[in-house]
Design a protein around this motif. Structure first.
Motif, PDB file in Angstrom:
ATOM      1  N   HIS A   1      91.008  19.181 -11.889  1.00  0.00           N
ATOM      2  CA  HIS A   1      90.426  18.515 -13.046  1.00  0.00           C
ATOM      3  C   HIS A   1      90.061  19.547 -14.109  1.00  0.00           C
ATOM      4  O   HIS A   1      89.707  20.686 -13.792  1.00  0.00           O
ATOM      5  CB  HIS A   1      89.187  17.719 -12.621  1.00  0.00           C
ATOM      6  N   ASP A   2      90.139  19.143 -15.369  1.00  0.00           N
ATOM      7  CA  ASP A   2      89.841  20.045 -16.479  1.00  0.00           C
ATOM      8  C   ASP A   2      88.418  20.583 -16.426  1.00  0.00           C
ATOM      9  O   ASP A   2      88.169  21.728 -16.799  1.00  0.00           O
ATOM     10  CB  ASP A   2      90.035  19.325 -17.815  1.00  0.00           C
ATOM     11  N   SER A   3      87.480  19.764 -15.982  1.00  0.00           N
ATOM     12  CA  SER A   3      86.072  20.163 -16.016  1.00  0.00           C
ATOM     13  C   SER A   3      85.773  21.335 -15.083  1.00  0.00           C
ATOM     14  O   SER A   3      84.778  22.027 -15.280  1.00  0.00           O
ATOM     15  CB  SER A   3      85.185  18.981 -15.646  1.00  0.00           C
ATOM     16  N   GLU A   4      86.620  21.586 -14.098  1.00  0.00           N
ATOM     17  CA  GLU A   4      86.381  22.705 -13.189  1.00  0.00           C
ATOM     18  C   GLU A   4      86.643  24.053 -13.848  1.00  0.00           C
ATOM     19  O   GLU A   4      86.221  25.085 -13.332  1.00  0.00           O
ATOM     20  CB  GLU A   4      87.243  22.553 -11.940  1.00  0.00           C
ATOM     21  N   GLY A   5      87.323  24.067 -14.968  1.00  0.00           N
ATOM     22  CA  GLY A   5      87.598  25.320 -15.656  1.00  0.00           C
ATOM     23  C   GLY A   5      86.572  25.700 -16.696  1.00  0.00           C
ATOM     24  O   GLY A   5      86.648  26.780 -17.266  1.00  0.00           O
ATOM     25  N   LEU A   6      85.584  24.841 -16.936  1.00  0.00           N
ATOM     26  CA  LEU A   6      84.620  25.114 -18.006  1.00  0.00           C
ATOM     27  C   LEU A   6      83.621  26.210 -17.640  1.00  0.00           C
ATOM     28  O   LEU A   6      83.397  27.128 -18.428  1.00  0.00           O
ATOM     29  CB  LEU A   6      83.876  23.834 -18.389  1.00  0.00           C
ATOM     30  N   LYS A   7      83.041  26.136 -16.465  1.00  0.00           N
ATOM     31  CA  LYS A   7      82.036  27.133 -16.080  1.00  0.00           C
ATOM     32  C   LYS A   7      82.598  28.555 -16.067  1.00  0.00           C
ATOM     33  O   LYS A   7      81.971  29.458 -16.621  1.00  0.00           O
ATOM     34  CB  LYS A   7      81.443  26.792 -14.714  1.00  0.00           C
TER      35      LYS A   7
END
Length: 147
Positions: A31-37
């Protein structure tokens, strides 16, 4: 998330002018959100020793894929303003005024022949070429501003 999707995703953190600050790579089936942190943590803040203050990102604009409650809370804990469209509540049209900058940056990076179809099998090599393309984008912008 598509479990069977092969390939990789480019993650790019840019400034307001579209210069790539941090680039990253993940599998296409995540998922895209896993790359934000990792992207925000990878961005180094500048410290001014004379004034005793840090220069850190003030605001983060993102699309609906990053609308996860724990990410919003994590960004607020870091005192970064959040402008993420909410799923089912807001349309993405209002974010279009700011999001075109990152879309243009990704277009700049995809313009390099080695990156658009992924020729490299090893993700480290592909990430190295992605970093090189980001450095070239910054260099071209510097040359344009100084001449």
């Amino acid at each position: 998330m598509d479990r069977g999707k092969p390939g990789s995703k480019m993650h790019v953190l840019s400034d307001t002018n579209g210069l790539p600050l941090v680039v990253g790579l993940s599998a296409a089936n995540t998922h895209d959100s896993e790359g934000l942190k990792p992207m925000v943590e990878g961005h180094q803040t500048r410290h001014d020793p004379h004034r005793g203050r840090h220069f850190k990102p003030q605001r983060l604009h993102a699309d609906k894929a990053y609308d996860v409650p724990h990410l919003r809370q994590w960004l607020r804990g870091k005192r970064i303003g959040v402008r993420i469209a909410r799923k089912g509540i807001e349309s993405s049209k209002r974010l279009g005024r700011r999001r075109w900058v990152i879309e243009r940056t990704i277009s700049w990076l995809s313009g390099y022949r080695r990156l658009s179809p992924r020729y490299e099998r090893d993700p480290r090599n592909y990430l190295a070429f992605l970093g090189l393309a980001a450095a070239l984008c910054c260099y071209k912008r510097l040359i344009r501003l100084t001449t």
